[in-house]
Design an enzyme around this catalytic site. Structure first.
Site: not given
Ligand code: NVA
Ligand code: CP
Length: 334
Positions: A106, A133, A136, A229, A270, A315
Site C-alpha cells: 500500500r 484499489h 476493495q 469516498d 470504502c 475485505r
Molecule cells: N481514496 C481514499 C481511499 C481510502 C481507502 C484514499 O486513498 O485515501
Molecule cells: N477501505 C480501506 O482500504 O480502508 P483502510 O484504509 O482502513 O485499509
C-alpha cells in the site's frame, strides 16, 4: 481457472471470468469461515505487508486472512525498514522475494507495485495506490451481489472525487462486469480520458456503460448503488481541503440523494468516512468550515440502506480469495 503466480495490481489485468471466479471463491471461503471449516492449506508460507500509508481494514484483512490460512505475516510500516531510503524498491523486492511467498503493498504510485512485482518474482497484491484499489473492488462487488443477487445491469453512481483510486477502480470493475458506472461530480474530478476510453471498450464488450455528469438529480436517478469516498485522499496535501469542500459539497450523499435514487438503492463507501465530527480531521474541518460532515450525512451513513460494514467485512474474505488463488498450496498439506 488457474491464477497461481499471478500479481493482483489492477483489475485491468483480469478478465471478467477471472474477477467473477475470485468473487465466487471469496463467497465460498466466507461461508466456510462462518461454518468453522478451516481453509489452512498454506501452512509454512509467509507474506510481507508493506504499508507506506495508514490502514485499518486492509492491514487487518490481510493479517486475519493470512493467519486463517496458516501463514505467517510481517508488517512493515512507513518507517522502520530500509525501503526507499537506503535501498531501492528493486533491491528490496529481490530481498523479499528470497524470504516470502507474497507481498502486499500500500502506498503511492502504481509504478511501485509494478516494480515490486517485476523484481520480486513472487505474487504482489496492491493494497491501494494513488491509482487503484483492486482488493476493495472485489469486496464491493461481493457486497453488491449479496444484496441484489446479481452484478450485471446494476447502476452504480460514484459521487465526488471520481478521478482518484476509488473512482478509477470502480469504473474498471463496473465496466468489466456489465454494470452501469456513473461519475457524478464537477468535470475536473472525472477519471482521465485515457482510462475512460479503455473502460468504454470494456463496457462495449460486457453490456455496461459509462456516464459522466455534473447533474446530481439526473446522475443519481434510479441508482442501485450510491457510492462515495473521502474528498481528500491519503498522501494528498492538506491545502486541498478548502477547494474540495467548496467543489464537492453539492455532491454530498444526503437523504434527498438517496430518495431520488429510489427506495431500493443502497449506500456504499470504502471507509474511513467523514460522516460526523468524531475524528481529528473531521473536527478540524468542522471548525474551519462550519460543517458537521463531509461526503455523506450521518443520517445516510447510519441508515438501513448503508452497507458499509458488510463491505468492510468482505475485505477479509476477498483478500483471502486473492491470496488463495495466486499462491500455491503448501506441499504435503492435506
Ligand atoms: N481514496 C481514499 C481511499 C481510502 C481507502 C484514499 O486513498 O485515501
Ligand atoms: N477501505 C480501506 O482500504 O480502508 P483502510 O484504509 O482502513 O485499509
Amino acid at each position: 481457472m488457474n491464477l497461481k503466480g499471478r500479481n493482483f495490481l489492477t483489475l485491468k489485468d483480469f478478465t471478467p471470468e477471472e474477477i467473477l471466479y475470485l468473487i465466487d471463491l471469496a463467497a465460498e471461503v466466507k461461508e466456510k469461515k462462518k461454518k468453522g471449516i478451516p481453509v489452512d492449506h498454506y501452512r509454512g508460507k509467509n507474506v510481507v505487508l508493506l504499508f507506506e500509508k495508514d490502514s485499518t481494514r486492509t492491514r487487518c484483512a490481510f493479517e486475519v486472512a493470512a493467519h486463517d490460512m496458516g501463514m505467517g505475516t510481517t508488517y512493515i510500516g512507513a518507517t522502520g525498514s530500509q525501503m526507499g531510503k537506503k535501498e531501492s524498491i528493486e533491491d528490496t523486492a529481490r530481498v523479499l522475494g528470497r524470504m516470502y511467498d507474497g507481498i502486499e503493498y500500500r502506498g503511492y504510485g502504481q509504478e511501485i507495485v509494478e516494480a515490486l512485482a517485476k523484481y520480486s518474482g513472487i505474487p504482489v497484491w496492491n493494497g491501494l495506490t494513488n491509482d487503484y484499489h483492486p482488493t476493495q473492488m472485489l469486496a464491493d462487488m461481493l457486497t453488491i451481489r449479496e444484496h441484489f443477487g446479481r452484478l450485471k445491469g446494476i447502476r452504480l453512481v460514484y459521487m465526488g472525487d471520481a478521478g482518484y483510486n476509488m473512482g478509477n477502480s470502480l469504473m474498471v470493475a463496473c465496466t468489466k462486469l456489465g454494470m452501469h458506472f456513473v461519475a457524478c461530480g464537477p468535470d475536473e474530478y472525472y477519471p482521465n480520458e485515457e482510462l475512460v476510453a479503455l473502460c468504454k471498450e470494456y463496457a462495449a464488450e460486457s453490456g455496461g456503460s459509462i456516464t459522466l455528469t455534473d447533474d446530481v438529480q439526473a446522475g443519481t436517478k434510479n441508482a442501485d448503488v450510491v457510492y462515495t469516498d473521502v474528498w481528500v485522499s491519503m498522501g494528498e496535501p492538506d491545502e486541498k481541503w478548502a477547494k474540495r469542500i467548496h467543489d464537492l459539497t453539492a455532491y454530498k450523499v444526503t437523504g434527498e440523494v438517496m430518495e431520488n435514487a429510489g427506495e431500493n438503492a443502497i449506500f456504499m463507501h470504502c471507509l474511513p468516512a467523514f460522516h460526523d465530527l468524531k475524528t481529528t480531521i473531521g473536527k478540524e474541518m468542522g471548525e474551519r468550515f462550519g460543517i458537521t460532515e463531509m461526503e455523506v450525512t450521518d443520517e445516510v451513513f447510519e441508515s438501513a440502506r448503508s452497507k458499509v460494514f458488510d463491505e468492510a467485512e468482505n475485505r477479509m474474505h476477498t483478500i483471502k480469495a486473492v491470496m488463495m488463488a495466486t499462491l500455491e498450496e503448501s506441499k504435503g498439506s492435506d
